[in-house]
Design a protein around this motif. Structure first.
Motif, short mmCIF file in Angstrom:
data_model
loop_
_atom_site.label_atom_id
_atom_site.label_comp_id
_atom_site.label_asym_id
_atom_site.label_seq_id
_atom_site.Cartn_x
_atom_site.Cartn_y
_atom_site.Cartn_z
N ASP A 67 18.77 18.04 40.90
CA ASP A 67 19.17 19.49 40.34
C ASP A 67 18.16 20.51 40.50
OD1 ASP A 67 17.74 18.10 38.35
OD2 ASP A 67 18.50 19.29 36.82
N TYR A 68 18.84 21.62 40.69
CA TYR A 68 17.73 22.88 40.81
C TYR A 68 18.51 24.35 40.49
CZ TYR A 68 13.32 24.29 42.69
OH TYR A 68 12.04 24.77 42.58
N ILE A 69 17.79 25.14 39.85
CA ILE A 69 18.59 26.45 39.62
C ILE A 69 17.40 27.64 40.21
CG2 ILE A 69 17.48 26.78 37.34
CD1 ILE A 69 19.84 28.13 36.40
N ILE A 70 18.35 28.39 40.85
CA ILE A 70 17.76 29.45 41.80
C ILE A 70 18.41 30.73 41.17
CG2 ILE A 70 17.21 30.32 43.97
CD1 ILE A 70 18.05 27.38 44.89
N TYR A 71 17.62 31.90 41.03
CA TYR A 71 18.04 33.09 40.61
C TYR A 71 17.70 34.18 41.78
CZ TYR A 71 18.23 31.13 35.97
OH TYR A 71 18.38 30.43 34.96
N TRP A 72 18.70 34.91 42.16
CA TRP A 72 18.49 36.26 43.06
C TRP A 72 18.70 37.63 42.34
CZ3 TRP A 72 20.39 31.85 44.87
CH2 TRP A 72 19.93 31.11 46.13
N GLN A 73 18.06 38.57 42.33
CA GLN A 73 18.54 39.85 42.00
C GLN A 73 18.90 40.84 42.86
OE1 GLN A 73 14.89 42.21 40.74
NE2 GLN A 73 16.01 43.73 40.26
N ASN A 74 20.36 41.41 42.60
CA ASN A 74 20.75 42.54 43.63
C ASN A 74 19.91 43.82 43.54
OD1 ASN A 74 22.59 43.97 45.32
ND2 ASN A 74 24.35 43.27 44.28
N LEU A 75 19.39 43.96 44.86
CA LEU A 75 18.65 45.34 44.93
C LEU A 75 19.42 46.45 45.17
CD1 LEU A 75 15.49 43.71 46.88
CD2 LEU A 75 15.59 44.27 44.56
N ALA A 76 20.97 46.37 45.28
CA ALA A 76 21.46 47.48 45.61
C ALA A 76 21.99 48.04 44.23
CB ALA A 76 22.74 47.04 46.39
N ASP A 77 21.50 48.98 43.90
CA ASP A 77 21.63 49.59 42.73
C ASP A 77 23.37 49.98 42.36
OD1 ASP A 77 19.12 49.57 41.89
OD2 ASP A 77 18.59 51.39 42.63
N THR A 78 24.12 50.20 43.28
CA THR A 78 25.32 50.80 43.23
C THR A 78 26.32 49.58 43.15
OG1 THR A 78 25.45 50.72 45.70
CG2 THR A 78 25.08 52.78 44.45
N SER A 79 25.84 48.17 43.43
CA SER A 79 26.69 47.33 43.01
C SER A 79 26.97 46.72 41.78
CB SER A 79 26.08 45.94 43.76
OG SER A 79 26.91 44.79 43.72
N GLU A 80 28.09 46.42 41.39
CA GLU A 80 28.42 45.88 40.02
C GLU A 80 27.89 44.77 39.67
OE1 GLU A 80 31.97 45.54 36.88
OE2 GLU A 80 32.36 46.21 39.18
N LEU A 81 27.38 43.76 40.78
CA LEU A 81 26.94 42.43 40.77
C LEU A 81 25.53 42.69 40.62
CD1 LEU A 81 28.04 39.37 42.81
CD2 LEU A 81 25.86 39.64 41.88
N LYS A 82 25.00 42.21 39.39
CA LYS A 82 23.42 42.38 39.24
C LYS A 82 22.42 41.26 39.47
CE LYS A 82 24.22 46.65 38.09
NZ LYS A 82 24.08 47.81 39.24
N GLN A 83 22.93 40.02 39.43
CA GLN A 83 22.20 39.00 39.57
C GLN A 83 23.11 37.70 40.00
OE1 GLN A 83 19.07 38.18 36.65
NE2 GLN A 83 19.94 36.04 36.58
N PHE A 84 22.62 36.92 40.72
CA PHE A 84 23.31 35.78 41.15
C PHE A 84 22.44 34.37 40.94
CE2 PHE A 84 23.79 32.70 45.18
CZ PHE A 84 24.74 32.30 44.59
N THR A 85 23.12 33.49 40.15
CA THR A 85 22.60 32.32 39.76
C THR A 85 22.96 31.16 40.60
OG1 THR A 85 22.09 33.27 37.59
CG2 THR A 85 21.94 30.74 37.80
N LEU A 86 22.34 30.34 40.92
CA LEU A 86 22.67 29.29 41.89
C LEU A 86 22.38 27.67 41.18
CD1 LEU A 86 24.67 27.88 44.31
CD2 LEU A 86 22.39 27.97 45.65
N GLN A 87 23.24 26.94 40.67
CA GLN A 87 22.95 25.81 40.05
C GLN A 87 23.29 24.32 40.92
OE1 GLN A 87 21.32 24.82 36.85
NE2 GLN A 87 21.10 22.87 38.05
#
Length: 155
Positions: A67-87
């Motif tokens: 098991d592993y959890i990974i996080y990404w931040q969205n660098l596109a300020d205009t996008s509604e999606l701000k962060q992506f988490t993958l478990q």
């Protein structure tokens, strides 16, 4: 600091190709929120470590019990999606998590994102919550979703 509304989607098999496609489609401008990736992720001693997410994803695709959890931040300020988490779950599956700004799990923006991700990922289970990390396996996610907001899709 804004509050996040999180939604989680259970995908039944590990597939880094889907992860890359998701990143291309929804977070083409992203930043990983970790600099290295130890295995195990939370343990006193590391068996191995990766210095890039590509090698980590390949390893996780091939090792269904890790098991592993990974996080990404969205660098596109205009996008509604701000962060992506993958478990990556300990039972060979993946939980995709998306975060948007907001306070109300049943807001219009939250519902639109939920339906969009449901169509894209076609998950077996999904739910919406506020600022909670996903569980570590599919059975826990099912129980987790039973106690969270799950929009009813009318036909």
């Amino acid at each position: 600091m804004p509050q996040y509304i999180d939604s989680y989607y259970l995908v039944n098999e590990r597939d880094s190709g889907l992860v890359y496609k998701f990143l291309d489609d929804f977070l083409p401008q992203n930043k990983e929120l970790s600099e290295d990736y130890p295995i195990p992720q939370f343990g006193p001693e590391n068996e191995k470590a990766f210095d890039n997410v590509k090698d980590l994803l390949t390893y996780l695709d091939q090792n269904a019990g890790v098991d592993y959890i990974i996080y990404w931040q969205n660098l596109a300020d205009t996008s509604e999606l701000k962060q992506f988490t993958l478990q990556y779950t300990n039972d060979g599956k993946m939980i995709f998590g998306v975060s948007i700004y907001g306070n109300e799990v049943d807001s219009r923006e939250s519902l639109l994102m939920y339906y969009r991700m449901k169509r894209y990922l076609n998950p077996d289970y999904a739910c919406i919550t506020g600022e909670e990390p996903p569980p570590g396996n599919s059975e826990e996610l099912i129980r987790f979703c039973e106690n969270r907001y799950v929009p009813i899709i009318s036909v």
